[in-house]
Motif scaffolding. Structure first.
Motif, PDB file in Angstrom:
ATOM      1  N   THR A   1      44.074  51.893  26.765  1.00 41.65           N
ATOM      2  CA  THR A   1      44.944  53.032  27.049  1.00 41.65           C
ATOM      3  C   THR A   1      44.478  53.891  28.214  1.00 41.65           C
ATOM      4  O   THR A   1      45.209  54.769  28.651  1.00 41.65           O
ATOM      5  CB  THR A   1      45.100  53.935  25.812  1.00 41.65           C
TER       6      THR A   1
ATOM      7  N   ARG B   1      51.733  60.284  28.000  1.00 41.81           N
ATOM      8  CA  ARG B   1      53.081  60.091  27.488  1.00 41.81           C
ATOM      9  C   ARG B   1      53.933  61.294  27.854  1.00 41.81           C
ATOM     10  O   ARG B   1      53.449  62.406  28.015  1.00 41.81           O
ATOM     11  CB  ARG B   1      53.043  59.891  25.980  1.00 41.81           C
TER      12      ARG B   1
ATOM     13  N   LYS C   1      57.595  58.415  25.679  1.00 39.78           N
ATOM     14  CA  LYS C   1      57.365  57.140  26.372  1.00 39.78           C
ATOM     15  C   LYS C   1      56.073  57.216  27.174  1.00 39.78           C
ATOM     16  O   LYS C   1      55.590  58.297  27.490  1.00 39.78           O
ATOM     17  CB  LYS C   1      58.504  56.856  27.356  1.00 39.78           C
ATOM     18  N   GLN C   2      55.572  56.061  27.525  1.00 43.35           N
ATOM     19  CA  GLN C   2      54.458  56.017  28.465  1.00 43.35           C
ATOM     20  C   GLN C   2      54.939  56.669  29.760  1.00 43.35           C
ATOM     21  O   GLN C   2      56.051  56.397  30.223  1.00 43.35           O
ATOM     22  CB  GLN C   2      54.072  54.559  28.691  1.00 43.35           C
TER      23      GLN C   2
END
Length: 109
Positions: free
Chosen positions: A61, A15, A19-20
């Protein structure tokens, strides 16, 4: 035309600025008005620390991601200058390429 194919590599769990990382990178490229980029998510990959990254039904993830774009020299310089402003490291490849439109038809928008 001549320019570069640039590919940026990350994993889904990274991140940046809330945000990603891959989504933040796509926003940067849009803000720089680059011609286009493709964001791919892979099933497996081996990172630079020789660690296997893969997706599982329980944990998504750690999926490997890559963003590939074609850019002129000026666009590539602008992208790397923008990334240098940020406190984040991103592995990349940059290779010289020839690019353009093929075929005689009208360009669809």
């Amino acid at each position: 035309m001549e320019g570069y194919q640039i590919t940026l590599y990350t994993v889904e769990s990274r991140r940046h600025r809330g945000k990603q990382l891959s989504h933040w990178l796509m926003e940067v490229m849009r803000d720089l008005k680059l011609q286009g980029a493709t964001h791919l998510v892979a099933a497996e990959g081996i990172g630079h620390h020789h660690r296997l990254h893969s997706w599982h039904f329980v944990e998504l993830t750690d999926r490997p991601e890559q963003i590939t774009l074609i850019a002129t020299a000026a666009e590539a310089d602008a992208l790397f200058a923008r990334l240098a402003e940020e406190p984040v490291e991103i592995f990349y490849t940059r290779s010289p390429v020839e690019f353009g439109l093929a075929g005689g038809g009208a360009r669809a928008h």
